[in-house]
Write an enzyme that holds these catalytic residues in place. Structure first.
Site, PDB file in Angstrom:
ATOM      1  N   LYS A 194     -22.181   3.663 -31.678  1.00 35.47           N
ATOM      2  CA  LYS A 194     -22.634   2.307 -31.969  1.00 35.47           C
ATOM      3  C   LYS A 194     -22.046   1.421 -30.879  1.00 35.47           C
ATOM      4  CE  LYS A 194     -22.056  -1.595 -35.114  1.00 35.47           C
ATOM      5  NZ  LYS A 194     -21.330  -2.139 -36.293  1.00 35.47           N
ATOM      6  N   VAL A 235     -27.321  -0.596 -35.857  1.00 38.16           N
ATOM      7  CA  VAL A 235     -26.483  -0.906 -37.019  1.00 38.16           C
ATOM      8  C   VAL A 235     -26.489  -2.425 -37.091  1.00 38.16           C
ATOM      9  CG1 VAL A 235     -24.197  -0.780 -38.060  1.00 38.16           C
ATOM     10  CG2 VAL A 235     -25.094   1.167 -36.766  1.00 38.16           C
ATOM     11  N   TYR A 293     -17.598   3.936 -32.622  1.00 41.67           N
ATOM     12  CA  TYR A 293     -17.921   2.509 -32.661  1.00 41.67           C
ATOM     13  C   TYR A 293     -17.147   1.790 -31.565  1.00 41.67           C
ATOM     14  CZ  TYR A 293     -18.394  -2.209 -34.736  1.00 41.67           C
ATOM     15  OH  TYR A 293     -18.648  -3.536 -34.970  1.00 41.67           O
ATOM     16  N   THR A 348     -18.760  -5.935 -41.297  1.00 40.84           N
ATOM     17  CA  THR A 348     -19.592  -6.803 -42.132  1.00 40.84           C
ATOM     18  C   THR A 348     -19.238  -6.646 -43.604  1.00 40.84           C
ATOM     19  OG1 THR A 348     -21.356  -6.549 -40.493  1.00 40.84           O
ATOM     20  CG2 THR A 348     -21.986  -7.488 -42.611  1.00 40.84           C
TER      21      THR A 348
END
Length: 288
Positions: A161, A200, A132, A44
């Site tokens: 995540k 997240v 992740y 992001t």
């Protein structure tokens, strides 16, 4: 250690450069609205188009602004193990609370390759590591058995995540004692019902207080309240992916007068058709 809402923060740009004043403004907005922490320079945050120098400056600036008020998880992943180690050491040296380390993308290592990759990173730093897993972007899946082995061997591998719609895999991770943070806003509540600890989040850049309330309600076992907020925000969650992230979130923040600024190529301005859809959702929520 990880519980609550962690916005994956945008990186504001102005005239082609990182807008550090806008970054400070946005981070203070999130802190004031009760987030547990932030993830700096993740997807992001447009990490693929930041230079290494910019990447490091953003992490350092976020740590400085946060000043211990919230946790800072620094994006420090790469598909090059040496580069991931370098970024991880830098993040620890400048005071990040943890690092987020993505599975190597494009070169598609085996599970054994993933294990060796994360071992090198875990051996290089002492701060916690959030693995992740985002198969839609990396074209590979970090399997629960691999995570279990890593977490048993390295105490600083602390959480995952999971940006993965496979709730069976999420269940297996949690059953194995792994802390799971949702990597998909719309799956936050389902994952928390299974024992996940938070998210997240992309959407929390826009509505941090509401997302904190939803997650806090779920953590307290008040799923009726959490569901109410989930369905209220669900259209916004879906709208964040009508085009590639972070195009929609930056567009929304700009519509709200927040300092999101430009996108960097190859990401480009949202289509007028999708802008109309997003604008209606923001108006329905009273955000513009």
């Amino acid at each position: 250690m990880f519980k609550g809402v962690y916005p994956a923060i945008i990186t504001p740009f102005k005239n082609g450069e990182v807008d550090f004043e806008g970054l400070e403004d946005h981070l203070n907005f999130l802190i004031e609205n009760g987030v547990s922490g932030v993830v700096a320079v993740g997807t992001t945050g447009e990490s693929p188009t930041l230079s290494h120098e910019e990447h490091k400056k953003v992490i350092e600036k976020v740590v400085d602004i946060a000043n211990g008020k919230i946790q800072v998880i620094a994006g420090a992943g790469s598909n090059c193990t040496r580069e991931a180690v370098e970024l991880s050491i830098f993040a620890e040296d400048v005071g990040a609370d943890a690092i987020l380390s993505i599975t190597p993308y494009y070169n598609k290592p085996t599970q054994e390759g993933l294990k060796k990759h994360f071992e090198k990173i875990a051996q290089s730093v002492n701060i916690p590591i959030v693995l992740y897993n985002v198969p839609s972007r990396t074209a590979l899946n970090l399997e629960p058995k691999t995570v279990k082995v890593l977490s048993e061997e390295y105490s600083n591998i602390s959480a995952v995540k999971e940006a993965n719609p496979n709730l069976s895999q999420v269940s297996e991770l949690i059953q194995n004692g792994i802390t799971v943070l949702s990597g998909n806003d719309e799956l936050t509540l389902p994952i928390m019902s299974l024992g996940g600890k938070g998210v997240v989040s992309v959407v929390a850049n826009i509505v941090p207080r509401e997302f904190v309330e939803m997650v806090d309600s779920a953590l307290k076992g008040d799923f009726e309240k959490a569901r109410e907020i989930h369905y209220k925000l669900f259209p916004l969650m879906k709208a964040m992916f009508i085009e590639t992230n972070p195009i929609p979130v930056k567009t929304a923040l700009n519509m709200m007068g927040r300092p999101a600024g430009e996108l960097r190529l190859p990401l480009c301005e949202m289509s007028s058709e999708h802008k109309q859809v997003l604008e209606k959702i923001l108006k329905d929520l009273g955000l513009i």
